[in-house]
Motif scaffolding. Structure first.
Motif, PDB file in Angstrom:
ATOM      1  N   ASP A 170      -7.250  90.445  29.105  1.00 47.12           N
ATOM      2  CA  ASP A 170      -5.844  90.582  28.716  1.00 47.12           C
ATOM      3  C   ASP A 170      -4.948  90.400  29.934  1.00 47.12           C
ATOM      4  O   ASP A 170      -5.243  90.879  31.022  1.00 47.12           O
ATOM      5  N   GLY A 171      -3.840  89.688  29.739  1.00 44.87           N
ATOM      6  CA  GLY A 171      -2.885  89.479  30.812  1.00 44.87           C
ATOM      7  C   GLY A 171      -3.218  88.299  31.710  1.00 44.87           C
ATOM      8  O   GLY A 171      -2.517  88.047  32.671  1.00 44.87           O
ATOM      9  N   SER A 208     -12.198  90.302  41.343  1.00 47.11           N
ATOM     10  CA  SER A 208     -12.601  89.018  40.790  1.00 47.11           C
ATOM     11  C   SER A 208     -12.839  89.178  39.291  1.00 47.11           C
ATOM     12  O   SER A 208     -13.703  89.949  38.873  1.00 47.11           O
ATOM     13  N   THR A 209     -12.078  88.462  38.498  1.00 46.51           N
ATOM     14  CA  THR A 209     -12.173  88.604  37.040  1.00 46.51           C
ATOM     15  C   THR A 209     -13.007  87.517  36.392  1.00 46.51           C
ATOM     16  O   THR A 209     -13.439  87.674  35.258  1.00 46.51           O
ATOM     17  N   VAL A 245     -10.012  81.709  35.538  1.00 45.17           N
ATOM     18  CA  VAL A 245      -9.095  82.791  35.143  1.00 45.17           C
ATOM     19  C   VAL A 245      -7.978  82.888  36.184  1.00 45.17           C
ATOM     20  O   VAL A 245      -8.231  82.825  37.381  1.00 45.17           O
ATOM     21  N   TRP A 246      -6.748  83.053  35.731  1.00 43.95           N
ATOM     22  CA  TRP A 246      -5.591  83.220  36.613  1.00 43.95           C
ATOM     23  C   TRP A 246      -4.483  83.921  35.866  1.00 43.95           C
ATOM     24  O   TRP A 246      -4.497  84.023  34.646  1.00 43.95           O
ATOM     25  N   ARG A 247      -3.487  84.393  36.610  1.00 43.37           N
ATOM     26  CA  ARG A 247      -2.322  85.055  35.992  1.00 43.37           C
ATOM     27  C   ARG A 247      -1.241  84.053  35.735  1.00 43.37           C
ATOM     28  O   ARG A 247      -1.055  83.112  36.388  1.00 43.37           O
TER      29      ARG A 247
END
Length: 129
Positions: free
Chosen positions: A77-78, A44-45, A127-129
């Motif tokens: 990052d990312g 979990s970020t 937050v997600w990619r």
């Protein structure tokens, strides 16, 4: 009775080395097995991103809406990050539109809406990619 009574003995150092070798072997096996098993590996970020955004937006513990623009850049990052601050019926937001599968974290925080005026509000980070 003589000293060589037929019982087997092991040198203490050799026994310690053998136990250490078995322990290291098991650790390596468990590490390789864990890396090859399928499953969710992403942690979990959002809570970590919320902490970073909080430090950026609310130095001293009170959020300042004028610091919201660009605060999505302090996310990991990312990942893509959206930051939203709400207080007193007003809303400040920065970052791309949040998809439904985003990892979200939020907290209640004091928000400075005018000089010497602090209202209760909420800081939300997605937050997600």
């Amino acid at each position: 009775m003589s000293r060589s009574s037929g019982r087997g003995q092991t040198e203490p150092l050799a026994a310690i080395v053998a136990v250490a070798a078995v322990g290291i072997g098991l650790s390596l096996y468990a590490g390789v097995l864990d890396a090859t098993l399928p499953g969710e590996r992403d942690r979990s970020t959002a809570p970590a991103a919320l902490e970073r955004v909080d430090r950026d937006v609310a130095p001293g513990g009170v959020a300042r809406p004028e610091r919201i623009p660009g605060s999505h850049n302090v996310g990991p990052d990312g990942y893509r990050t959206n930051v939203t601050l709400t207080a007193g019926g007003r809303r400040w937001s920065t970052g791309p539109t949040v998809p439904p599968d985003a990892d979200v974290a939020g907290e209640r925080i004091g928000v400075r809406v005018a000089p010497a005026t602090v209202r209760p509000g909420r800081l939300r980070v997605a937050v997600w990619r």
